[in-house]
Design an enzyme around this catalytic site. Structure first.
Site, PDB file in Angstrom:
ATOM      1  N   LYS B  29      21.288 -42.879  -7.978  1.00 52.37           N
ATOM      2  CA  LYS B  29      21.024 -42.010  -6.825  1.00 52.37           C
ATOM      3  C   LYS B  29      21.910 -42.389  -5.636  1.00 52.37           C
ATOM      4  O   LYS B  29      22.571 -41.531  -5.031  1.00 52.37           O
ATOM      5  CB  LYS B  29      19.539 -42.122  -6.443  1.00 52.37           C
ATOM      6  CG  LYS B  29      19.039 -40.984  -5.639  1.00 52.37           C
ATOM      7  CD  LYS B  29      17.527 -41.054  -5.548  1.00 52.37           C
ATOM      8  CE  LYS B  29      16.874 -40.744  -6.896  1.00 52.37           C
ATOM      9  NZ  LYS B  29      15.562 -41.400  -7.052  1.00 52.37           N
ATOM     10  N   ARG B 101      13.580 -44.601  -1.641  1.00 53.39           N
ATOM     11  CA  ARG B 101      13.572 -44.306  -3.080  1.00 53.39           C
ATOM     12  C   ARG B 101      14.180 -45.450  -3.884  1.00 53.39           C
ATOM     13  O   ARG B 101      15.065 -46.158  -3.405  1.00 53.39           O
ATOM     14  CB  ARG B 101      14.418 -43.061  -3.381  1.00 53.39           C
ATOM     15  CG  ARG B 101      13.911 -41.787  -2.767  1.00 53.39           C
ATOM     16  CD  ARG B 101      14.955 -40.686  -2.977  1.00 53.39           C
ATOM     17  NE  ARG B 101      14.722 -39.550  -2.093  1.00 53.39           N
ATOM     18  CZ  ARG B 101      14.131 -38.410  -2.479  1.00 53.39           C
ATOM     19  NH1 ARG B 101      13.694 -38.298  -3.701  1.00 53.39           N
ATOM     20  NH2 ARG B 101      13.987 -37.421  -1.618  1.00 53.39           N
ATOM     21  N   GLY B 110      10.350 -41.530 -13.523  1.00 52.32           N
ATOM     22  CA  GLY B 110       8.919 -41.707 -13.274  1.00 52.32           C
ATOM     23  C   GLY B 110       8.439 -43.134 -13.386  1.00 52.32           C
ATOM     24  O   GLY B 110       7.238 -43.399 -13.261  1.00 52.32           O
ATOM     25  N   MET B 112       9.524 -45.918 -11.563  1.00 56.02           N
ATOM     26  CA  MET B 112       9.421 -46.694 -10.319  1.00 56.02           C
ATOM     27  C   MET B 112       8.983 -45.794  -9.166  1.00 56.02           C
ATOM     28  O   MET B 112       8.772 -44.606  -9.334  1.00 56.02           O
ATOM     29  CB  MET B 112      10.754 -47.378 -10.038  1.00 56.02           C
ATOM     30  CG  MET B 112      10.999 -48.528 -11.030  1.00 56.02           C
ATOM     31  SD  MET B 112      12.549 -49.333 -10.714  1.00 56.02           S
ATOM     32  CE  MET B 112      13.680 -48.003 -10.947  1.00 56.02           C
ATOM     33  N   ARG B 374      25.670 -30.043  -8.184  1.00 58.35           N
ATOM     34  CA  ARG B 374      25.813 -30.376  -9.609  1.00 58.35           C
ATOM     35  C   ARG B 374      26.471 -29.188 -10.304  1.00 58.35           C
ATOM     36  O   ARG B 374      26.498 -28.078  -9.744  1.00 58.35           O
ATOM     37  CB  ARG B 374      24.448 -30.659 -10.236  1.00 58.35           C
ATOM     38  CG  ARG B 374      23.474 -29.572 -10.015  1.00 58.35           C
ATOM     39  CD  ARG B 374      22.100 -29.917 -10.562  1.00 58.35           C
ATOM     40  NE  ARG B 374      21.138 -28.901 -10.114  1.00 58.35           N
ATOM     41  CZ  ARG B 374      19.822 -28.990 -10.259  1.00 58.35           C
ATOM     42  NH1 ARG B 374      19.299 -30.061 -10.817  1.00 58.35           N
ATOM     43  NH2 ARG B 374      19.036 -28.041  -9.848  1.00 58.35           N
ATOM     44  N   HIS B 490      11.125 -24.105 -44.450  1.00 59.78           N
ATOM     45  CA  HIS B 490      11.729 -23.061 -45.275  1.00 59.78           C
ATOM     46  C   HIS B 490      12.081 -21.839 -44.435  1.00 59.78           C
ATOM     47  O   HIS B 490      13.204 -21.336 -44.488  1.00 59.78           O
ATOM     48  CB  HIS B 490      10.761 -22.677 -46.399  1.00 59.78           C
ATOM     49  CG  HIS B 490      11.276 -21.571 -47.272  1.00 59.78           C
ATOM     50  ND1 HIS B 490      10.971 -20.259 -47.057  1.00 59.78           N
ATOM     51  CD2 HIS B 490      12.120 -21.603 -48.332  1.00 59.78           C
ATOM     52  CE1 HIS B 490      11.577 -19.521 -47.972  1.00 59.78           C
ATOM     53  NE2 HIS B 490      12.275 -20.317 -48.765  1.00 59.78           N
ATOM     54  N   SER B 798      29.755 -33.847 -50.560  1.00 54.74           N
ATOM     55  CA  SER B 798      29.234 -33.018 -49.479  1.00 54.74           C
ATOM     56  C   SER B 798      27.885 -33.620 -49.079  1.00 54.74           C
ATOM     57  O   SER B 798      26.954 -33.653 -49.882  1.00 54.74           O
ATOM     58  CB  SER B 798      29.071 -31.575 -49.948  1.00 54.74           C
ATOM     59  OG  SER B 798      28.571 -30.795 -48.894  1.00 54.74           O
ATOM     60  N   CYS B 865      26.958 -30.282 -45.616  1.00 56.76           N
ATOM     61  CA  CYS B 865      26.431 -28.939 -45.812  1.00 56.76           C
ATOM     62  C   CYS B 865      24.966 -28.834 -45.414  1.00 56.76           C
ATOM     63  O   CYS B 865      24.314 -27.845 -45.684  1.00 56.76           O
ATOM     64  CB  CYS B 865      26.628 -28.473 -47.250  1.00 56.76           C
ATOM     65  SG  CYS B 865      25.713 -29.437 -48.438  1.00 56.76           S
ATOM     66  N   TYR B 885      35.312 -31.410 -43.336  1.00 59.43           N
ATOM     67  CA  TYR B 885      34.768 -30.148 -42.852  1.00 59.43           C
ATOM     68  C   TYR B 885      33.263 -30.245 -42.674  1.00 59.43           C
ATOM     69  O   TYR B 885      32.624 -31.160 -43.186  1.00 59.43           O
ATOM     70  CB  TYR B 885      35.097 -28.993 -43.809  1.00 59.43           C
ATOM     71  CG  TYR B 885      34.388 -29.079 -45.134  1.00 59.43           C
ATOM     72  CD1 TYR B 885      33.109 -28.534 -45.304  1.00 59.43           C
ATOM     73  CD2 TYR B 885      34.976 -29.721 -46.215  1.00 59.43           C
ATOM     74  CE1 TYR B 885      32.444 -28.648 -46.512  1.00 59.43           C
ATOM     75  CE2 TYR B 885      34.320 -29.825 -47.425  1.00 59.43           C
ATOM     76  CZ  TYR B 885      33.056 -29.297 -47.568  1.00 59.43           C
ATOM     77  OH  TYR B 885      32.393 -29.402 -48.756  1.00 59.43           O
TER      78      TYR B 885
END
Lengths: 916, 916
Positions: B29, B101, B110, B112, B374, B490, B798, B865, B885
């Protein structure tokens, strides 16, 4: 005598041009025959043509395929044989017959060709009939030769792949016509006709005549053997087994001898020590005027070799000395000179090989021929006695003695055995899952077993397969028999752990538990009928059979103390109960490598409390149910830790999926629902919601710890409280808390932190420091890859090689039955990877885990707690991998100790140390 | 100006003593705030105390925990802030408020503590009320401060872990007494009372008063933040995440600004380009006299920033220009100077970061403050337009442009989407299994889907889960929705392959298929009612919602051509049907990496023939059934190979266990028995005998090939005959035959030999040479370990990363739902390993396989694959692992291409190449 050709190695007549170390040139068979000849044993003479000629053969297709001078060399060698044997190749009156065999550097069983009885033709068969005085034997030999030559050299095959062999077809027709079923029922005339028919078949199908000229026969056979190196099945076999094409095969031509040419002939097998007891002195059986097949066929009762054994035999069979001398004379009596020679040969061979020998011999014309010698098979008792006595005789040293006993044999000594002399009717054969012998009444459920146990009758529990709910029934039964499952099925694993005789996967059983009946290959048994199991062979036997109780002899204890001195690997036991823990210590276990806590949840008052935990609808109900389990667990841990008196005890937190603890069938669900006061619908719904497609890969092991931390917390608290209780009684404890199924460092971190938290709570409350370590099973492949990370936090690793094998191969052991057998039969797997650790794949993963784990944690303790810990080859692999210990079922502790000693000795040897 | 203390880094007023590269000292920060200040952005001034002070703090417990001069340094820094802001810390009329901070080197979300609004007390709250002209705002801020200070600094926690926060408890009581439910319903007097009650609570529970002295408040907060580094949850978090204890946290003290102190105040968010379209120019929204919370709460409609956007907005909402100017003036109109400054800041930031920025700003007293900047989130269209246009503007080069688009976003462009402007009632949310949008009538079975498809109404197939028998129903449905299953269930896998919108694992569905009804969070739907699915978000929406069709813009094509030029990795598609193959080519696939042959066995006339094969009672029946399957397969292969025109097509032989092809329920069994003329009993018995405990690890893949060679033979013959047919038509083919589930060299050897045998038969019969290769899936861990052996025989590997992940982790993806979520939520797994390849474990196994495989076969082609082939991070891992590939579903081909290009560029960069 000078060698006749650089590629021909002669043997026989106290001469050997080759030696055992020339395997590459002579093949395994040729090299071993040369070694025997070099020992001046009377082996039938012969010669081997080297593998270099095979290479030459394939490099010269079309032209003369043999190097210069080879044909002359073979002819000269044949003359040398004739001279030694006193018969001529092709002689019509006293023909020399030879065998022509292949022999590669490594054994390729059944892949290449052999021709026996070569040298027979229409003339020589007459000569053989005369000298053997058995025309039937001569014509049967000729018949066999025609058949072999026709198929091997002239390549007569069935016309369609599914058809039978054409020669066998002819024999079948002949027997059908004659109305007989056995080959033995064919007489001389039949055999003569068969030879004619075979020759006709050959001429018709191959367009060539069966050669009558023995020289032509010989060169045909030599060419065929070289040619068989590249037959299709041999090529495929080599491809599958990674044998180089260029090695080639050697060809061995050897004179044949016959033990059935007259009363001055015989054949037999001799051991240099008694293979049953180990007692020193020649021991064996023979048959006068017979050939090897007769011994095998068992038509005649063979006689003893030594007079001492002969007298003992007569005594046991109630035969009077006079009758014995007349009807069953020993070799010592009927062939005294040969007997003395055999004793001398036996002594020579024992000295040479420094081991008890099993010698095949034939006497032809009063002359002794050693056909083969090898280390003799022996019983466990004999093995130990021979090893220990040979050390006394300064034949071998203690290390060599330790290598002489097959570790698995030791198990025989620790369990009851079927009386070796007893008659038995074997009904079927299953897998020999847990050794020992058991006789008892058939029961079909754990309840029946418990009920009958009350009446003190022994029982055999027969189940399609067992589940955790059968454990109490298994405990009271004498033996367990299942129709399904493999060597690592539930029944097998649990029975081995209990040291209980068990046969599994006996497919021939048809069980109707409801009707209380069992059918085995057509024989029916009812509840209460007697069955006997042999857990060492897998035999299922009808009725009662006498068994022999085990004894631990002084010699056994001495032998084991030698082993303990040699081994580097620690040996622990897998033990889940206080009783197991006690047995483990008695057998010499140095700790418990695996205490499975799931078994603590079965039994009265426990299983239902666990079920209530699973079914709880809120935190309060759940906490109350768990609280009811706590005292049981604490008590179990107290007793197990007490039994081990400060030795390390590795306790694995709950591993199986929780649905294993719930009833499956509708009836069971209804019954339980009533019992614990939960509605049938809720119980059924919870049970269904917990269904898993692949429970092996589901919510189990540390995943339970992550998702339901209270169960592990209860277990861990019970362990610590047990340790405290014992401390109060002055008993030391060394609990090692083991997390199952860890695959990731963070998973271990979270659970280890929770264990430490519980330890702090117990510590703070009782104001004492607790001594414990936290480690993990290594049983998922990812844990092996991530071992370096996990070892930063874990104090020990214990390979769970059962699950690691399942996940490494992608094979569920429960389902492997369908294909594993085929894989092993076809040689795709060299052995069942669940019985013997797979050195390449699973061993490869273990190697990675060990290297990575030790790299980040040099104090990491590493063991194995899978079933493999009791398998000798696996124990040796563990030694080579550098593990600290193996853990196995209590009854296998001596097996593991011996295997570990052998591994250490083998390592010394490969490092160049020579022991005698 | 000189630095006031070596451990304090000031920022603000165009000065920055720190920079982004000082993360280790300033924390994330503090470092980012320094960077913004260094860019001369108007950030609210403040200072950061370095992590070295944290170390000092813990090294000096008990004594003064701060290094010499730190207190004076903080005081001086505070003066610098006061001077820049024009307010005094503790001033009763115009008080300076600050935030305190924590900030560690890496984000520990979350873990500190933070204190806001510090500097408020009974005096300064009055001052804040005056300057803000909002007593309510002032007292609400004070109330929040009391609460935060009480719990963070004075450690007021609930008395029991299960109790609510004590401050929230007080608020709840207050609301109950007043009979209101929202915090917003509390008025100034309520808030004043709350402050009193909070202070009482603090005094009573901590024994201390809430300090009124702002200096005391400040040092209390600084101490608390340093102290929070070692709070329990932070320690556990670090242990789990491997963050060293010694790093420590920095503390940042920053002045607070308020956008709601009057009409010369405002707050808003500005993008430097339109995040929806990518159009260049400032774009965003603001609210005058408001704070950030008001924008979030959505109580007031925010105004546009630029006049151009304001006019467009008015047009779209039908607001006349005059009314717009009055009611919705733009920032350009109401704050023209600030607007010009904001445009300038935007341009500066774009130049600095070379990317579109998303800037949070507040205007206080007419003065602009940038609170944060940002990279801005953007739609897929905008991402591509911005990237391509920035190349045109020479802001970035093509490589940088390729890095600017999130590969997964591309999928949005290839599927229909929910109209972004449409209203929608979201009923529930499942897993976004396959992107796109679909609206249709609810159907509950494949049969219904097929029936409705006839009527041309679109359908949504709703199932608890899908099985292979649902495939035809899935094909005709517009979208698929399931109650169970994960990202690789599936339904998910098949739908992605089809490019069909799919939402899975939507636990809120209660399906009663028999009744034809569905209930979702209390809303009921019947068969035929409309539902809409958003497969990109997982939303299940009531009724019909308009969707937008995809277009492939010229800019998209240009962008993809850049990607193709950069990438080294080949990209193929997984395609099982001729249609899939065609789609794959259209999307740029360079071949088929996985053609699953099992789908060829479903469909009319096929499934029953396969079932007859399974049920055959003799060889003849079996051969006849297989013969009926042959032409279907040949035809499918012809069309797939034709579609790929000579590109490689990897065909996997049958993989799933055969019991997947048999009916499960009694009803289905009866139906099939009637249909194919087999007795119910036999069908049931066969079906039961094929049951597997863990089908994932059972008789499937190459194990089928070994145990039932005729099925593979039929498949292989069909492939070769298809290749011959196409050759006759002048079409080239390059079939690659792939064996699934290989784990051992010999297994491969046996099956490869059988394939070659079939090839020889087809070759000999047709007198042509066949061109093909044989390779294997690498999907069991053992194959990775034994890769060196297997690669001696295989021409390609593969990786089947789905199964490899399952076996590496020991997790069945079908059952993972029960615990995987918990593992990911607790950070034990960084992500779902079935969605994104696990680089350590599975990647570690792949690395071993690649090294060993290439070592023995340098020509080995290696691909992936599994489903991971379409996940960008996984594609990048494959690039780094050196694969040839990846193969993914056709619709993900562009995603994989872009990810592959990014991987190549990232590799260049880490090798030291600098692109702009």
């Amino acid at each position: 005598m000078a060698r006749v050709h650089s590629e021909i190695y002669f043997f026989g007549g106290n001469i050997a041009e080759g030696r055992a170390n020339l395997r590459e040139l002579l093949g395994g068979k040729g090299a071993n025959l040369a070694e025997m000849a070099a020992l001046k044993l009377p082996v039938p003479p012969g010669f081997t043509i080297s593998t270099r000629v095979c290479t030459y053969y394939y490099d010269h297709p079309g032209s003369d395929p043999y190097p210069a001078g080879l044909r002359q060399g073979v002819a000269k060698s044949l003359k040398r044989i004739e001279k030694l044997v006193g018969r001529q190749f092709g002689d019509a009156h006293n023909p020399l017959l030879v065998s022509v065999r292949s022999g590669a550097r490594v054994s390729m069983p059944g892949m290449m060709d052999t021709v026996l009885n070569l040298g027979l033709n229409d003339q020589t068969v007459q000569g053989l009939a005369e000298v053997s005085k058995s025309p039937r034997f001569a014509w049967d030999s000729y018949r066999r030769f025609c058949q072999m030559y026709g198929s091997v050299v002239l390549r007569l095959k069935p016309e369609n792949p599914h058809d039978a062999d054409p020669f066998e077809e002819v024999i079948e027709q002949k027997k059908r016509r004659k109305g007989v079923s056995q080959d033995l029922d064919l007489d001389v005339d039949d055999l003569k006709e068969l030879v004619e028919e075979f020759r006709g078949l050959i001429a018709r199908r191959s367009g060539r005549e069966l050669p009558q000229d023995p020289q032509e026969q010989l060169w045909g056979a030599i060419g065929a053997v070289f040619g068989s190196w590249r037959n299709e099945r041999a090529i495929v076999y080599r491809k599958i087994n990674g044998i180089p094409e260029e090695w080639g095969t050697a060809v061995t031509v050897q004179s044949m001898v016959f033990g059935n040419l007259g009363p001055d002939c015989a054949t037999g097998v001799a051991f240099t020590r008694d293979p049953a007891t180990g007692e020193k002195g020649i021991y064996g059986e023979f048959l006068a005027n017979a050939q090897g097949e007769d011994v095998v066929a068992g038509v005649r009762t063979p006689n003893q070799i030594s007079l001492r054994a002969g007298r003992r035999w007569a005594e046991r069979h109630g035969v009077a000395e006079q009758e014995r001398r007349r009807r069953f004379p020993t070799l010592e009596e009927s062939f005294p000179a040969v007997y003395r020679e055999l004793v001398k040969i036996g002594e020579r061979l024992e000295k040479h090989f420094r081991d008890m020998q099993d010698i095949e011999f034939t006497i032809e014309g009063g002359r002794l021929y050693a056909l083969q010698t090898r280390g003799g098979k022996r019983s466990a008792e004999a093995a130990i006695r021979i090893a220990v006595e040979m050390v006394g005789e300064r034949l071998i040293d203690r290390r060599a003695a330790l290598l002489r006993v097959e570790p698995t044999q030791l198990e025989q000594l620790l369990h009851p055995r079927i009386d070796p002399g007893a008659k038995k009717e074997v009904l079927a054969r299953g897998l020999p899952a847990s050794p020992g012998a058991a006789t008892g009444e058939v029961v079909f459920s754990a309840e029946e077993a418990l009920a009958v146990a009350g009446s003190e009758h022994p029982t055999i529990l027969v189940r399609v397969e067992t589940s955790p709910e059968d454990i109490h029934g298994m405990q009271v039964a004498k033996g367990v028999l299942t129709a399904r499952g493999g060597m690592t099925s539930h029944a097998a694993v649990v029975a081995r752990g209990m040291g209980k005789c068990c046969v599994v996967g006996c497919n021939d059983l048809i069980i109707d538990a409801a009707a209380g009946s069992l059918s085995v290959n057509g024989r029916a048994f009812r509840r209460g009928d007697y069955l006997t199991l042999d857990g060492s062979t897998g035999e299922v036997i009808a009725g009662k059979v006498p068994t022999v109780e085990p004894t631990m002899s002084a010699m056994f204890k001495k032998f084991m103390s030698w082993a303990d001195r040699e081994r580097r690997l620690g040996v622990r036991a897998n033990a889940d109960t206080p009783h197991d823990a006690k047995v483990a210590r008695e057998f010499g276990a140095e700790g418990i490598g695996l205490c499975r806590t799931e078994h603590m949840f079965f039994g009265e008052g426990r299983i239902d409390a666990l079920r209530e935990t699973i079914l709880a609808e809120n935190e309060q109900q759940r906490a109350a149910a768990l609280a009811r389990l706590a005292p049981f667990q604490r008590e179990d841990f107290v007793e197990i830790l007490r039994a081990m008196k400060g030795l390390p005890v590795t306790i694995r937190l709950l591993d199986p999926p929780l649905h294993e603890f719930l009833p499956k069938t509708d009836g069971e669900i209804r019954e339980l629902a009533d019992k614990i006061g939960v509605s049938y619908e809720r119980l059924k719904q919870v049970s269904e919601s917990m269904f898993e497609f692949n429970p092996m890969l589901g919510l189990r092991g540390s995943r339970l710890g992550i998702t339901q931390p209270d169960i592990y917390k209860t277990q861990v608290r019970a362990i610590f409280e047990a340790a405290l209780t014992l401390r109060g009684q002055g008993v030391q404890t060394a609990p090692e808390i083991m997390l199952p199924l860890i695959g990731e460092r963070k998973e271990f971190a979270v659970l280890a932190e929770e264990i430490r938290q519980t330890a702090r709570e117990v510590s703070d409350k009782n104001k004492v420091r607790l001594k414990y370590t936290i480690g993990t099973m290594i049983e998922v492949p990812r844990a092996c890859i991530e071992a370096g990370e996990i070892a930063q936090l874990a104090e020990f690793f214990s390979f769970g090689t059962n699950d690691l094998t399942q996940m490494c191969y992608g094979i569920s052991r429960d389902d492997a039955g369908r294909f594993l057998k085929v894989y092993i039969e076809r040689g795709i797997y060299p052995h069942d990877p669940f019985a013997q650790l797979d050195a390449q794949g699973v061993g490869g993963l273990m190697k990675i885990a060990i290297e990575r784990g030790r790299k980040t944690n040099k104090n990491l303790k590493i063991g194995v707690c899978g079933e493999h810990g009791g398998d000798p080859e696996s124990v040796k692999l563990c030694h080579r991998l550098g593990l600290d210990y193996v853990s196995c079922s209590p009854y296998r502790v001596p097996v593991a100790c011996l295997a570990a000693a052998q591994a250490a000795i083998e390592e010394r040897r490969s490092a160049g140390f020579k022991d005698v």
